[in-house]
Design a protein around this motif. Structure first.
Motif, PDB file in Angstrom:
ATOM      1  N   MET A   1      20.604  40.937  65.660  1.00  0.00           N
ATOM      2  CA  MET A   1      21.412  39.815  65.156  1.00  0.00           C
ATOM      3  C   MET A   1      22.873  40.034  65.527  1.00  0.00           C
ATOM      4  N   LYS A   2      23.475  39.043  66.141  1.00  0.00           N
ATOM      5  CA  LYS A   2      24.859  39.154  66.591  1.00  0.00           C
ATOM      6  C   LYS A   2      25.807  38.999  65.399  1.00  0.00           C
ATOM      7  N   LEU A   3      26.864  39.805  65.388  1.00  0.00           N
ATOM      8  CA  LEU A   3      27.829  39.758  64.307  1.00  0.00           C
ATOM      9  C   LEU A   3      28.693  38.514  64.431  1.00  0.00           C
ATOM     10  N   LYS A   4      28.963  37.910  63.278  1.00  0.00           N
ATOM     11  CA  LYS A   4      29.846  36.755  63.265  1.00  0.00           C
ATOM     12  C   LYS A   4      31.293  37.208  63.118  1.00  0.00           C
ATOM     13  N   ARG A   5      32.180  36.423  63.677  1.00  0.00           N
ATOM     14  CA  ARG A   5      33.598  36.748  63.621  1.00  0.00           C
ATOM     15  C   ARG A   5      34.151  36.388  62.247  1.00  0.00           C
ATOM     16  N   LYS A   6      34.743  37.370  61.554  1.00  0.00           N
ATOM     17  CA  LYS A   6      35.276  37.124  60.219  1.00  0.00           C
ATOM     18  C   LYS A   6      36.684  36.535  60.300  1.00  0.00           C
ATOM     19  N   VAL A   7      36.917  35.469  59.546  1.00  0.00           N
ATOM     20  CA  VAL A   7      38.247  34.875  59.423  1.00  0.00           C
ATOM     21  C   VAL A   7      38.480  34.561  57.954  1.00  0.00           C
ATOM     22  N   GLU A   8      39.725  34.631  57.539  1.00  0.00           N
ATOM     23  CA  GLU A   8      40.030  34.326  56.139  1.00  0.00           C
ATOM     24  C   GLU A   8      39.900  32.822  55.880  1.00  0.00           C
ATOM     25  N   ILE A   9      40.486  32.024  56.789  1.00  0.00           N
ATOM     26  CA  ILE A   9      40.435  30.567  56.639  1.00  0.00           C
ATOM     27  C   ILE A   9      40.142  29.931  57.994  1.00  0.00           C
ATOM     28  N   ALA A  10      39.236  28.968  58.004  1.00  0.00           N
ATOM     29  CA  ALA A  10      39.007  28.136  59.190  1.00  0.00           C
ATOM     30  C   ALA A  10      39.277  26.687  58.785  1.00  0.00           C
ATOM     31  N   VAL A  11      40.001  25.974  59.634  1.00  0.00           N
ATOM     32  CA  VAL A  11      40.346  24.578  59.355  1.00  0.00           C
ATOM     33  C   VAL A  11      39.841  23.705  60.494  1.00  0.00           C
ATOM     34  N   ILE A  12      39.026  22.714  60.154  1.00  0.00           N
ATOM     35  CA  ILE A  12      38.595  21.723  61.150  1.00  0.00           C
ATOM     36  C   ILE A  12      38.927  20.338  60.627  1.00  0.00           C
ATOM     37  N   SER A  13      39.128  19.406  61.511  1.00  0.00           N
ATOM     38  CA  SER A  13      39.395  18.021  61.106  1.00  0.00           C
ATOM     39  C   SER A  13      38.922  17.083  62.207  1.00  0.00           C
ATOM     40  N   ASP A  14      38.876  15.806  61.869  1.00  0.00           N
ATOM     41  CA  ASP A  14      38.604  14.757  62.854  1.00  0.00           C
ATOM     42  C   ASP A  14      37.335  15.030  63.661  1.00  0.00           C
ATOM     43  N   VAL A  15      36.264  15.280  62.922  1.00  0.00           N
ATOM     44  CA  VAL A  15      34.953  15.495  63.538  1.00  0.00           C
ATOM     45  C   VAL A  15      34.286  14.155  63.843  1.00  0.00           C
ATOM     46  N   HIS A  16      34.463  13.197  62.947  1.00  0.00           N
ATOM     47  CA  HIS A  16      33.944  11.829  63.102  1.00  0.00           C
ATOM     48  C   HIS A  16      32.429  11.795  63.288  1.00  0.00           C
ATOM     49  N   LEU A  17      31.727  12.485  62.371  1.00  0.00           N
ATOM     50  CA  LEU A  17      30.268  12.401  62.369  1.00  0.00           C
ATOM     51  C   LEU A  17      29.841  10.943  62.208  1.00  0.00           C
ATOM     52  N   GLY A  18      28.857  10.551  62.992  1.00  0.00           N
ATOM     53  CA  GLY A  18      28.374   9.180  62.937  1.00  0.00           C
ATOM     54  C   GLY A  18      28.955   8.291  64.020  1.00  0.00           C
ATOM     55  N   ASP A 196      56.060  26.981  53.631  1.00  0.00           N
ATOM     56  CA  ASP A 196      56.200  27.795  54.848  1.00  0.00           C
ATOM     57  C   ASP A 196      55.325  27.264  55.983  1.00  0.00           C
ATOM     58  N   TYR A 197      54.200  26.626  55.619  1.00  0.00           N
ATOM     59  CA  TYR A 197      53.289  26.041  56.609  1.00  0.00           C
ATOM     60  C   TYR A 197      52.945  24.615  56.193  1.00  0.00           C
ATOM     61  N   VAL A 198      52.833  23.725  57.162  1.00  0.00           N
ATOM     62  CA  VAL A 198      52.302  22.388  56.912  1.00  0.00           C
ATOM     63  C   VAL A 198      51.151  22.186  57.896  1.00  0.00           C
ATOM     64  N   ILE A 199      49.961  21.891  57.354  1.00  0.00           N
ATOM     65  CA  ILE A 199      48.745  21.850  58.170  1.00  0.00           C
ATOM     66  C   ILE A 199      48.132  20.460  58.087  1.00  0.00           C
ATOM     67  N   CYS A 200      48.047  19.775  59.226  1.00  0.00           N
ATOM     68  CA  CYS A 200      47.570  18.389  59.285  1.00  0.00           C
ATOM     69  C   CYS A 200      46.442  18.242  60.298  1.00  0.00           C
ATOM     70  N   GLY A 201      45.907  17.036  60.343  1.00  0.00           N
ATOM     71  CA  GLY A 201      44.964  16.612  61.370  1.00  0.00           C
ATOM     72  C   GLY A 201      45.428  15.242  61.850  1.00  0.00           C
ATOM     73  N   HIS A 202      44.507  14.296  61.879  1.00  0.00           N
ATOM     74  CA  HIS A 202      44.771  12.868  62.056  1.00  0.00           C
ATOM     75  C   HIS A 202      45.123  12.422  63.470  1.00  0.00           C
ATOM     76  N   ILE A 203      46.067  13.090  64.128  1.00  0.00           N
ATOM     77  CA  ILE A 203      46.541  12.578  65.417  1.00  0.00           C
ATOM     78  C   ILE A 203      45.818  13.201  66.616  1.00  0.00           C
ATOM     79  N   HIS A 204      44.818  14.054  66.359  1.00  0.00           N
ATOM     80  CA  HIS A 204      43.978  14.628  67.423  1.00  0.00           C
ATOM     81  C   HIS A 204      44.801  15.402  68.457  1.00  0.00           C
ATOM     82  N   GLN A 205      45.860  16.037  68.006  1.00  0.00           N
ATOM     83  CA  GLN A 205      46.725  16.806  68.900  1.00  0.00           C
ATOM     84  C   GLN A 205      46.892  18.225  68.360  1.00  0.00           C
ATOM     85  N   PRO A 206      46.067  19.190  68.827  1.00  0.00           N
ATOM     86  CA  PRO A 206      46.189  20.562  68.315  1.00  0.00           C
ATOM     87  C   PRO A 206      47.545  21.165  68.668  1.00  0.00           C
ATOM     88  N   LYS A 207      48.148  21.810  67.683  1.00  0.00           N
ATOM     89  CA  LYS A 207      49.478  22.368  67.959  1.00  0.00           C
ATOM     90  C   LYS A 207      49.855  23.392  66.888  1.00  0.00           C
TER      91      LYS A 207
END
Length: 280
Positions: A1-18, A196-207
């Motif tokens: 079994m391959k080890l999964k990469r551990k991260v404290e936080i993962a953020v995804i947005s704008d998947v648009h299922l459907g 200190d951080y502002v984390i958004c999605g919406h505009i489909h522009q990773p940055k």
């Protein structure tokens, strides 16, 4: 079994299922490759605006099942509502087991404050003319479908893929100004409120960008999307990074092979198991 990469936080947005533009299998590959403590879904995960009973593939259902399985396995899942899934806002501040639904959230990360929200609050076209924004959403979805056809032809000709929507965004001054204004408003508000951080999605522009004005500074982060960019944000070892699926040559985790065999009953079973674990 391959080890999964551990991260404290993962953020995804704008998947648009459907929608036809959603790349659920690539997202499954990514989710199968990580082991986060927190998974933040920063809006527009399910596209309720364009939801149709005629189109909701098994791979899209599999994404929902995967997220629920992660929650039942102890991952804290925070669902931040966006404009395409704004119907969920009536359930804001609801928590079921390890899943919570919010409109925005502030987290303390290693002594620093991080402000998470989708970003549609800055979009005047959505706030003042929702029908027009929905019409634009349908047009964007059709553009993505047409672009897939073009890329299918280009691949068979041995040529590189081409993004029509990126070409349009980068070539229209109004679009570039909108993106710049969005980032400026978000960061000015974050600095004003001491984040200190502002984390958004919406505009489909990773940055990821450090922004500063006379009142202070903040780090602006955008998780991009799973329509064109296939990107996420990850926080680990007190640092943020933008994850690019297309640049990840080492991830051997593929979308589960049983997607083709998955039925709605599988999703119902996952919900039942999750609910049972919640109540034990």
């Amino acid at each position: 079994m391959k080890l999964k990469r551990k991260v404290e936080i993962a953020v995804i947005s704008d998947v648009h299922l459907g929608t036809y533009g959603c790349h659920a299998k690539q997202l499954l590959t990514y989710l199968n490759s990580i082991q986060p403590k927190k998974l933040i879904l920063n809006g527009d995960i399910i596209d309720i605006w364009q939801f149709s009973k005629r189109y909701f593939p098994k791979s899209h259902l599999k994404v929902i099942k995967k997220i629920m399985n992660m929650a039942s396995d102890g991952v804290e899942v925070i669902y931040i509502t966006g404009n395409h899934d704004d119907m969920l806002r009536k359930f804001s501040d609801t928590t079921i087991g390890n899943i919570s639904i919010v409109d925005k959230i502030v987290l303390e990360l290693d002594g620093k404050k991080a402000w998470f929200f989708h970003g549609d609050v800055f979009d005047a076209s959505i706030q003042n003319a929702k029908w027009l924004a929905k019409l634009g959403g349908y047009g964007y979805d059709m553009l993505i479908v047409f672009n897939r056809l073009i890329n299918w032809v280009l691949e068979r000709m041995g040529k590189e893929k081409y993004s029509l929507s990126k070409r349009i965004k980068n070539g229209v001054k109004g679009a570039l100004k909108y993106i710049g204004d969005f980032e400026q408003v978000a960061t000015d508000l974050a600095i004003e409120n001491g984040y200190d951080y502002v984390i958004c999605g919406h505009i489909h522009q990773p940055k990821m960008l450090l922004k500063e004005n006379k009142h202070g500074k903040t780090m602006y982060l955008n998780s991009g999307d799973w329509i064109e960019n296939f990107t996420a944000l990850e926080y680990q070892f007190k640092r943020w990074k933008v994850y690019h699926y297309n640049e990840d040559k080492l991830s051997p985790f593929f979308a589960d092979q049983d997607i083709k065999e998955m039925e709605m009953t599988d999703l119902i079973a996952a919900i039942t198991i999750f609910d049972a674990k919640k109540n034990t």
